[in-house]
Write a protein that holds these residues in place. Structure first.
Motif, PDB file in Angstrom:
ATOM      1  N   GLU A   1      -8.817   2.932  -5.949  1.00  0.00           N
ATOM      2  CA  GLU A   1      -8.877   3.553  -4.632  1.00  0.00           C
ATOM      3  C   GLU A   1      -9.599   2.616  -3.654  1.00  0.00           C
ATOM      4  O   GLU A   1     -10.714   2.891  -3.202  1.00  0.00           O
ATOM      5  CB  GLU A   1      -9.591   4.898  -4.700  1.00  0.00           C
ATOM      6  CG  GLU A   1      -8.838   5.957  -5.501  1.00  0.00           C
ATOM      7  CD  GLU A   1      -9.517   7.312  -5.441  1.00  0.00           C
ATOM      8  OE1 GLU A   1      -8.932   8.217  -4.816  1.00  0.00           O
ATOM      9  OE2 GLU A   1     -10.624   7.443  -5.988  1.00  0.00           O
TER      10      GLU A   1
ATOM     11  N   HIS B   1       0.818  -1.213   0.000  1.00  0.00           N
ATOM     12  CA  HIS B   1       0.000   0.000   0.000  1.00  0.00           C
ATOM     13  C   HIS B   1       0.852   1.264   0.000  1.00  0.00           C
ATOM     14  O   HIS B   1       0.325   2.369  -0.011  1.00  0.00           O
ATOM     15  CB  HIS B   1      -0.913  -0.002   1.223  1.00  0.00           C
ATOM     16  CG  HIS B   1      -1.757  -1.222   1.336  1.00  0.00           C
ATOM     17  ND1 HIS B   1      -2.823  -1.473   0.495  1.00  0.00           N
ATOM     18  CD2 HIS B   1      -1.687  -2.287   2.172  1.00  0.00           C
ATOM     19  CE1 HIS B   1      -3.382  -2.633   0.814  1.00  0.00           C
ATOM     20  NE2 HIS B   1      -2.718  -3.146   1.828  1.00  0.00           N
TER      21      HIS B   1
ATOM     22  N   SER C   1      -9.301   2.132  -0.607  1.00  0.00           N
ATOM     23  CA  SER C   1      -9.556   2.671   0.729  1.00  0.00           C
ATOM     24  C   SER C   1     -10.836   3.494   0.784  1.00  0.00           C
ATOM     25  O   SER C   1     -11.268   3.897   1.865  1.00  0.00           O
ATOM     26  CB  SER C   1      -8.380   3.541   1.189  1.00  0.00           C
ATOM     27  OG  SER C   1      -8.211   4.655   0.324  1.00  0.00           O
ATOM     28  N   LYS C   2     -11.461   3.740  -0.374  1.00  0.00           N
ATOM     29  CA  LYS C   2     -12.727   4.467  -0.407  1.00  0.00           C
ATOM     30  C   LYS C   2     -13.871   3.479  -0.568  1.00  0.00           C
ATOM     31  O   LYS C   2     -13.769   2.490  -1.295  1.00  0.00           O
ATOM     32  CB  LYS C   2     -12.734   5.477  -1.550  1.00  0.00           C
ATOM     33  CG  LYS C   2     -11.756   6.625  -1.347  1.00  0.00           C
ATOM     34  CD  LYS C   2     -11.915   7.689  -2.422  1.00  0.00           C
ATOM     35  CE  LYS C   2     -10.975   8.867  -2.166  1.00  0.00           C
ATOM     36  NZ  LYS C   2     -11.128   9.923  -3.198  1.00  0.00           N
ATOM     37  N   GLN C   3     -14.978   3.752   0.120  1.00  0.00           N
ATOM     38  CA  GLN C   3     -16.113   2.844   0.078  1.00  0.00           C
ATOM     39  C   GLN C   3     -16.750   2.821  -1.311  1.00  0.00           C
ATOM     40  O   GLN C   3     -16.965   3.866  -1.917  1.00  0.00           O
ATOM     41  CB  GLN C   3     -17.155   3.270   1.112  1.00  0.00           C
ATOM     42  CG  GLN C   3     -18.182   2.202   1.433  1.00  0.00           C
ATOM     43  CD  GLN C   3     -17.535   0.919   1.918  1.00  0.00           C
ATOM     44  OE1 GLN C   3     -16.737   0.946   2.834  1.00  0.00           O
ATOM     45  NE2 GLN C   3     -17.871  -0.190   1.306  1.00  0.00           N
TER      46      GLN C   3
ATOM     47  N   VAL D   1     -12.131  -0.584   5.980  1.00  0.00           N
ATOM     48  CA  VAL D   1     -11.728   0.787   5.688  1.00  0.00           C
ATOM     49  C   VAL D   1     -11.737   1.618   6.972  1.00  0.00           C
ATOM     50  O   VAL D   1     -12.705   1.603   7.738  1.00  0.00           O
ATOM     51  CB  VAL D   1     -12.678   1.430   4.645  1.00  0.00           C
ATOM     52  CG1 VAL D   1     -12.422   2.937   4.557  1.00  0.00           C
ATOM     53  CG2 VAL D   1     -12.487   0.796   3.279  1.00  0.00           C
ATOM     54  N   GLY D   2     -10.634   2.317   7.241  1.00  0.00           N
ATOM     55  CA  GLY D   2     -10.556   3.229   8.370  1.00  0.00           C
ATOM     56  C   GLY D   2     -10.130   2.619   9.687  1.00  0.00           C
ATOM     57  O   GLY D   2      -9.940   3.348  10.667  1.00  0.00           O
TER      58      GLY D   2
ATOM     59  N   GLU E   1     -12.990  -6.603   1.971  1.00  0.00           N
ATOM     60  CA  GLU E   1     -13.192  -5.530   2.943  1.00  0.00           C
ATOM     61  C   GLU E   1     -14.524  -5.734   3.670  1.00  0.00           C
ATOM     62  O   GLU E   1     -15.479  -6.247   3.100  1.00  0.00           O
ATOM     63  CB  GLU E   1     -13.160  -4.188   2.218  1.00  0.00           C
ATOM     64  CG  GLU E   1     -13.074  -2.971   3.121  1.00  0.00           C
ATOM     65  CD  GLU E   1     -14.432  -2.495   3.630  1.00  0.00           C
ATOM     66  OE1 GLU E   1     -14.479  -1.887   4.714  1.00  0.00           O
ATOM     67  OE2 GLU E   1     -15.446  -2.736   2.935  1.00  0.00           O
TER      68      GLU E   1
ATOM     69  N   TRP F   1     -10.271  -7.113   6.203  1.00  0.00           N
ATOM     70  CA  TRP F   1      -9.882  -5.782   6.658  1.00  0.00           C
ATOM     71  C   TRP F   1     -11.107  -4.880   6.606  1.00  0.00           C
ATOM     72  O   TRP F   1     -12.142  -5.270   6.068  1.00  0.00           O
ATOM     73  CB  TRP F   1      -8.745  -5.219   5.800  1.00  0.00           C
ATOM     74  CG  TRP F   1      -9.077  -5.047   4.324  1.00  0.00           C
ATOM     75  CD1 TRP F   1      -9.247  -6.040   3.402  1.00  0.00           C
ATOM     76  CD2 TRP F   1      -9.287  -3.814   3.625  1.00  0.00           C
ATOM     77  NE1 TRP F   1      -9.545  -5.507   2.169  1.00  0.00           N
ATOM     78  CE2 TRP F   1      -9.565  -4.141   2.272  1.00  0.00           C
ATOM     79  CE3 TRP F   1      -9.256  -2.468   4.012  1.00  0.00           C
ATOM     80  CZ2 TRP F   1      -9.829  -3.170   1.315  1.00  0.00           C
ATOM     81  CZ3 TRP F   1      -9.506  -1.498   3.042  1.00  0.00           C
ATOM     82  CH2 TRP F   1      -9.777  -1.855   1.712  1.00  0.00           C
TER      83      TRP F   1
ATOM     84  N   ASP G   1      -7.517  -0.227  11.920  1.00  0.00           N
ATOM     85  CA  ASP G   1      -6.353  -1.098  11.884  1.00  0.00           C
ATOM     86  C   ASP G   1      -6.798  -2.531  12.183  1.00  0.00           C
ATOM     87  O   ASP G   1      -7.978  -2.787  12.440  1.00  0.00           O
ATOM     88  CB  ASP G   1      -5.267  -0.620  12.857  1.00  0.00           C
ATOM     89  CG  ASP G   1      -5.700  -0.623  14.316  1.00  0.00           C
ATOM     90  OD1 ASP G   1      -6.616  -1.395  14.680  1.00  0.00           O
ATOM     91  OD2 ASP G   1      -5.117   0.147  15.108  1.00  0.00           O
TER      92      ASP G   1
END
Length: 252
Positions: free
Chosen positions: A174, A81, A176-178, A233-234, A203, A231, A236
């Motif tokens: 992207e 990443h 990491s974006k919903q 988004v947002g 995700e 995992w 850890d």
């Protein structure tokens, strides 16, 4: 200090990029308590938290992509990443031959019903290694559909598979974006005849949308489905683990 299982030590013996965002590290091990075939099983990499005076151990699960017991080697594919994003990703990005890492495991990957009429595998790049091992182990006459979300066209890799299983790549630059890229593509797929076995890992929010689709719209029984988040988004890994635990209790 976290309570951990018995640890093993791996030593980095080779590195190579197999796609734009996937780096494969080969490790040599010296412990003798591995079994002959652990392809697709998962291990937990152990990192010391990067904070002053902290003794906390951070655990990051990864799939054993290839296991070679005779050579005392195993491969792990890391989605990168960035140079300094995430403990495991940044460590793998900077890894050099001779670097050491402690692990626990391996633990077996979930079993699938190989007597199903066909197979539907869905995942993002975090699930690509284990899906690859399932495809390699299926009987040659197997039928099915695979949908993988990747970051770029340059992350497409050749997969060994039965000839009647189709591979479909969904580009999401992207992650990491919903978004609903995976769900929308899965909805567009033409279903094969007979009862499928559905396998999903991605995700957290995408997993929940896909789970709802397969249960509510397609009527897939829980016994004919494995579905998990790797995992969220947002969050850890520690935060995701707690959210995942609560969701699993509510679902079951």
């Amino acid at each position: 200090m976290n309570k951990l299982k018995v640890t093993k030590k791996l030593v980095t013996s080779d590195t190579k990029w197999i796609s734009k965002n996937i780096r494969r590290l080969t490790f040599t091990y010296y412990d003798q308590d591995f079994v002959n075939n652990q392809n697709g099983d998962y291990i937990k990499l152990l990192f010391k938290e990067d904070k002053l005076d902290s003794e906390k151990i951070l655990v990051r699960p990864y799939t054993v992509r290839k296991f070679r017991n005779k050579e005392h080697e195993l491969d792990i594919d890391f989605t990168i990443h960035g140079q300094d994003v995430g403990y495991a990703s940044s460590w793998a990005y900077n890894a050099k031959i001779g670097d050491e890492i402690s692990i626990t495991g391996p633990s077996p990957k979930p079993k699938i019903d190989k007597n199903s009429s066909w197979f539907f595998f869905i995942g993002d790049m975090s699930a690509l290694p284990v899906i690859s091992t399932y495809l390699e182990e299926l009987p040659s006459f197997s039928k099915g559909i695979v949908v993988i979300e990747i970051i770029s066209e340059e992350d497409k890799i050749e997969l060994k598979k039965p000839k009647n299983i189709s591979i479909n790549w969904v580009i999401n630059d992207e992650p990491s974006k919903q978004n609903n890229y995976l769900l929308e593509f899965v909805k567009s797929c033409t279903w094969l005849s007979g009862q499928p076995y559905v396998w999903v890992a991605c995700e957290f929010n995408n997993m929940k949308s896909l789970r709802r689709f397969f249960q509510k719209e397609k009527g897939i029984d829980k016994q004919k489905m494995y579905i998990s988040s790797y995992w969220k988004v947002g969050l850890d890994q520690e935060e995701h683990k707690e959210v995942k635990k609560t969701d699993s209790i509510n679902w079951n």
